[in-house]
Scaffold this active site. Sequence first.
Site, PDB file in Angstrom:
ATOM      1  N   HIS A  95       0.872  -1.183   0.000  1.00 59.59           N
ATOM      2  CA  HIS A  95       0.000   0.000   0.000  1.00 59.59           C
ATOM      3  C   HIS A  95       0.904   1.227   0.000  1.00 59.59           C
ATOM      4  CE1 HIS A  95      -3.818   2.123   1.658  1.00 59.59           C
ATOM      5  NE2 HIS A  95      -2.991   3.027   1.142  1.00 59.59           N
TER       6      HIS A  95
ATOM      7  N   HIS B 180       1.540   5.381  -1.620  1.00 59.42           N
ATOM      8  CA  HIS B 180       1.189   6.582  -2.369  1.00 59.42           C
ATOM      9  C   HIS B 180       2.466   7.206  -2.926  1.00 59.42           C
ATOM     10  CE1 HIS B 180      -3.013   6.796  -0.934  1.00 59.42           C
ATOM     11  NE2 HIS B 180      -2.514   6.257   0.162  1.00 59.42           N
TER      12      HIS B 180
ATOM     13  N   LYS C  78      -8.972  -0.599  -6.234  1.00 57.33           N
ATOM     14  CA  LYS C  78      -9.080   0.074  -4.940  1.00 57.33           C
ATOM     15  C   LYS C  78     -10.474   0.659  -4.740  1.00 57.33           C
ATOM     16  CE  LYS C  78      -7.857   1.880  -1.020  1.00 57.33           C
ATOM     17  NZ  LYS C  78      -6.615   2.571  -0.691  1.00 57.33           N
TER      18      LYS C  78
ATOM     19  N   HIS D  57     -10.458   0.669   1.439  1.00 58.14           N
ATOM     20  CA  HIS D  57     -10.318   1.644   2.526  1.00 58.14           C
ATOM     21  C   HIS D  57     -11.572   1.478   3.378  1.00 58.14           C
ATOM     22  CE1 HIS D  57      -9.003   5.637   4.250  1.00 58.14           C
ATOM     23  NE2 HIS D  57     -10.215   5.483   4.763  1.00 58.14           N
TER      24      HIS D  57
ATOM     25  N   HIS E 178      -4.722  -0.999   5.720  1.00 60.23           N
ATOM     26  CA  HIS E 178      -4.398  -0.227   6.929  1.00 60.23           C
ATOM     27  C   HIS E 178      -5.432  -0.403   8.043  1.00 60.23           C
ATOM     28  CE1 HIS E 178      -7.226   2.455   5.002  1.00 60.23           C
ATOM     29  NE2 HIS E 178      -6.347   3.063   4.235  1.00 60.23           N
TER      30      HIS E 178
ATOM     31  N   ASP F 281       1.289   2.496   3.599  1.00 55.81           N
ATOM     32  CA  ASP F 281       0.431   3.665   3.377  1.00 55.81           C
ATOM     33  C   ASP F 281       1.257   4.941   3.451  1.00 55.81           C
ATOM     34  OD1 ASP F 281      -1.880   5.097   2.808  1.00 55.81           O
ATOM     35  OD2 ASP F 281      -2.613   5.084   4.867  1.00 55.81           O
TER      36      ASP F 281
END
Length: 344
Positions: free
Chosen positions: A13, A15, A99, A136, A174, A247
Amino acid sequence: MQQITIRRPDDWHLHLRDGAMLQGVLPETTRHFARAIIMPNLVPPVVTGADAAAYRDRILAAIPDGADFTPLMTLYLTEDTDPDDLAAAHASGLVTAVKLYPAGATTNSASGVRDFDKVRPVLERMAEIGCPLCVHGEVTDPDIDIFDREAVFIDRVLDPVRRATPGLRVVMEHITTRDGADYVASNDTDLGATITVQHLVLDRNDMLVGGMRPHYYCLPILKRREHRDALLKAATSGDPRYFLGTDSAPHPTHAKESECCSAGCFTAPNALSILADTFEKAGALDKLEGFTSLHGPAFYGLPVNEDTITLTRGAPVTWPARIETGDGPVTVFDPGFPVHWSVT
């Protein structure tokens, strides 16, 4: 134990953003990780196979010379997602997962799902072709307390979706609560969960007592210590359903230190050092390789990495307070305690 060697880890995960930010932060991930599941919440989001191909090319172009890194692309699920486009992108190997953001749940999630009935055909197609859904897991109803959003999501959304779509492989990303860890533990191998560094080492007191610490603010938000303890127990258990997803979420420092600060912790530079320290304190260094390097590939049906990394215990590790990027400096996550393991 003063040194351990493990298979090179993956980040399930991550970004990376885009443009100047991508170019600035990507080297921090490629230094330690072989692969990463890349989040699609750009503006505009990555919603089609063509979008994913273009974003992958931008990532590949930004990889530092000599680095060995594979971005694993995802599509952003919307109520207009085309099942055929998704299936083609997955069949070609371009897209590894899809996602799900509930609309309004986190950074750049405005295009997310509001009516889950509208995405049922897509989810059914994903179950047929074996494409995992990364979730999420929070509701966004204004009447639900922010600290309860994950537990309510499991009851109201996730469990009904999974029951209605047999065979759908789901990653609860997460997880932050005992509820999340227990839900994974009570289910079958079609369900896994990633856990971040910050949720293993911090609770909401760390963020709030003595003043608000904006660099500890993330979504899902830090919870009570009892939840952190449950996550640590899960991560160090050796159960293959739990694996690392940092994350890591870079924001310019001015956006974090603002009146309405951005959500996210930038942990790419020091995630492995902090994890080794944390697993050592838990008496579970022998479980670190599973959590960082073995369980994720097993869930996604990918081979483990052949190369290795070595972590060495010594004097407290230092790292830059900030990483400079073309979009401004990004503050590196500081766990608030000395860390003695370095990647060598």
